[in-house]
Write an enzyme that holds these catalytic residues in place. Sequence first.
Site, PDB file in Angstrom:
ATOM      1  N   ARG A  49      51.210  43.496  12.844  1.00 18.54           N
ATOM      2  CA  ARG A  49      49.984  42.684  12.729  1.00 18.54           C
ATOM      3  C   ARG A  49      49.331  42.822  11.357  1.00 18.54           C
ATOM      4  O   ARG A  49      48.419  42.073  11.025  1.00 18.54           O
ATOM      5  CB  ARG A  49      49.004  43.050  13.851  1.00 18.54           C
ATOM      6  CG  ARG A  49      47.756  42.186  13.880  1.00 18.54           C
ATOM      7  CD  ARG A  49      46.963  42.360  15.165  1.00 18.54           C
ATOM      8  NE  ARG A  49      46.773  43.749  15.533  1.00 18.54           N
ATOM      9  CZ  ARG A  49      45.894  44.582  14.956  1.00 18.54           C
ATOM     10  NH1 ARG A  49      45.111  44.155  13.996  1.00 18.54           N
ATOM     11  NH2 ARG A  49      45.783  45.826  15.360  1.00 18.54           N
ATOM     12  N   TYR A 103      46.589  16.015  10.336  1.00 11.26           N
ATOM     13  CA  TYR A 103      47.268  16.425  11.568  1.00 11.26           C
ATOM     14  C   TYR A 103      46.225  16.644  12.684  1.00 11.26           C
ATOM     15  O   TYR A 103      45.218  17.327  12.468  1.00 11.26           O
ATOM     16  CB  TYR A 103      48.069  17.710  11.311  1.00 11.26           C
ATOM     17  CG  TYR A 103      48.564  18.352  12.575  1.00 11.26           C
ATOM     18  CD1 TYR A 103      49.408  17.656  13.430  1.00 11.26           C
ATOM     19  CD2 TYR A 103      48.166  19.629  12.932  1.00 11.26           C
ATOM     20  CE1 TYR A 103      49.840  18.232  14.617  1.00 11.26           C
ATOM     21  CE2 TYR A 103      48.606  20.212  14.107  1.00 11.26           C
ATOM     22  CZ  TYR A 103      49.436  19.505  14.943  1.00 11.26           C
ATOM     23  OH  TYR A 103      49.866  20.070  16.114  1.00 11.26           O
ATOM     24  N   ASP A 175      47.643  21.009   3.055  1.00 14.03           N
ATOM     25  CA  ASP A 175      48.715  21.129   4.035  1.00 14.03           C
ATOM     26  C   ASP A 175      49.933  20.456   3.405  1.00 14.03           C
ATOM     27  O   ASP A 175      49.980  19.234   3.264  1.00 14.03           O
ATOM     28  CB  ASP A 175      48.298  20.436   5.344  1.00 14.03           C
ATOM     29  CG  ASP A 175      49.289  20.693   6.464  1.00 14.03           C
ATOM     30  OD1 ASP A 175      50.487  20.828   6.167  1.00 14.03           O
ATOM     31  OD2 ASP A 175      48.871  20.726   7.638  1.00 14.03           O
ATOM     32  N   LYS A 200      58.306  23.326  10.827  1.00 11.67           N
ATOM     33  CA  LYS A 200      58.895  22.063  10.395  1.00 11.67           C
ATOM     34  C   LYS A 200      60.053  22.324   9.414  1.00 11.67           C
ATOM     35  O   LYS A 200      61.038  22.910   9.786  1.00 11.67           O
ATOM     36  CB  LYS A 200      57.799  21.167   9.822  1.00 11.67           C
ATOM     37  CG  LYS A 200      56.563  21.071  10.734  1.00 11.67           C
ATOM     38  CD  LYS A 200      56.899  20.428  12.051  1.00 11.67           C
ATOM     39  CE  LYS A 200      55.867  20.489  13.162  1.00 11.67           C
ATOM     40  NZ  LYS A 200      54.641  21.160  13.106  1.00 11.67           N
TER      41      LYS A 200
HETATM   42  N1  PLP Z   1      50.260  20.639   9.845  1.00  9.55           N
HETATM   43  C1  PLP Z   1      51.048  19.573  10.078  1.00  9.55           C
HETATM   44  C2  PLP Z   1      51.148  18.506   9.048  1.00  9.55           C
HETATM   45  C3  PLP Z   1      51.754  19.472  11.277  1.00  9.55           C
HETATM   46  O1  PLP Z   1      52.549  18.406  11.504  1.00  9.55           O
HETATM   47  C4  PLP Z   1      51.628  20.521  12.233  1.00  9.55           C
HETATM   48  C5  PLP Z   1      52.360  20.458  13.526  1.00  9.55           C
HETATM   49  O2  PLP Z   1      52.826  19.418  13.953  1.00  9.55           O
HETATM   50  C6  PLP Z   1      50.794  21.600  11.951  1.00  9.55           C
HETATM   51  C7  PLP Z   1      50.135  21.639  10.741  1.00  9.55           C
HETATM   52  C8  PLP Z   1      50.600  22.723  12.942  1.00  9.55           C
HETATM   53  O3  PLP Z   1      51.714  23.536  12.948  1.00  9.55           O
HETATM   54  P1  PLP Z   1      52.229  24.392  14.219  1.00  9.55           P
HETATM   55  O4  PLP Z   1      52.571  23.437  15.308  1.00  9.55           O
HETATM   56  O5  PLP Z   1      53.381  25.156  13.658  1.00  9.55           O
HETATM   57  O6  PLP Z   1      51.102  25.295  14.635  1.00  9.55           O
END
Ligand code: PLP
Length: 383
Positions: A49, A103, A175, A200
Amino acid sequence: MSENKNLGLNTICAHIGEVKDEQFKGAVSPMYLSSSYEYLDVDVKRYPRYFNTPNQEYLAKKIAALENTESAMIFGSGMAAISTMFLAFLKQGDHLVVQNTLYGGTVNFIKEEFPKYGIEYTFTNGYKVEDFEAVIQSNTKLIHIETPSNPLLTITDIKAIAKLGKSKGILTSIDNTFASPVNQKPMNLGIDMVMHSATKYFGGHSDICAGAVASSAEHIERIWNVGKNLGGSLSDMTVWMLERSMKTLGLRVKAQTKNALKLAKWLNKHPNVSKVYYPGLKSHPEYKLAKSQMSGFGAMLSFELVDGLDSQKFQKALQLIKSSMSLAGVESTVVSPHLTSHALLTQEERDAVGITDQLVRFSVGIETIKDLKKDINQAIENA
Ligand code: PLP
């Protein structure tokens, strides 16, 4: 800046962040599963952690090298990464300026959790730099962007946002999930912090849930201080799998990006497709901007089928391309954003940003392009 700055993309992917197997000289990193380490007379007190087991510490070096930052941290999910990053830089009374095309999970986190912490926020009315500037307040501490955005592939001017933040003494974060560092390195454009859903492209095989943040050593220390309290670390077994996956990140994403450009051009001329969202198309409103800040346009695209065709029926009729919620695996997948990533938004909120029920988001994989086209055509016939 990363000390590995001069290494090529695939060299970083294949080699940086290996844990050397000094004992047996194996070719790959050993997996250290200990959740308990010596604490007397050691410089580093290791604990899962604390984000500092050998596998966590070394894989973070690969991510930092790819994003060209001093440091990085790996998390149990993309949401753990983004929430920890936000909470490290925002406290009661602070204000976040955040892009409106974002997102859905991030939107939800902000709306549901920020009021509990007394953190203020404003979603922009658009994704131009003026839209961000217009909503800055005296207590704004962070500007957060997503480009290309999920699912409409809007492009935000990264350099302009970084400049805006610097001119006002406000930190900036991005992001970078959709582009991945293969196609876009925001740190080189002046952004302070880069986060990823490593679920991803970093994972790339639809079998890992993870997250990452890359930044200066100073910012990462601040994120670490909050991260150890929130506890969003990733298990070492998954860290090891992620390291293995990332060895092919460059190869995979380049192949997927190449396929996406070809498919976007083809779909754009398709009589049964009314609109294609892809920053690599000259008809995309920010094509020139995308070209200036990305080395490739990415492997995500969205499209709308013409009226009369049922997008659900289309997805069900696909035989090779999977209808699947997540994205960025080596296999092509499609999804309806209004039923998944943006299902938690209200209809009005979706209408406001242009997420229609006809919209299909397409994560382009590595398959042979003619097979993808054939599958799309037969599904359209059956929609
Ligand atoms: N940011 C984007 C652009 C995403 O597409 C996603 C998930 O689909 C996330 C963040 C969140 O990621 P996680 O599902 O790994 O928590």
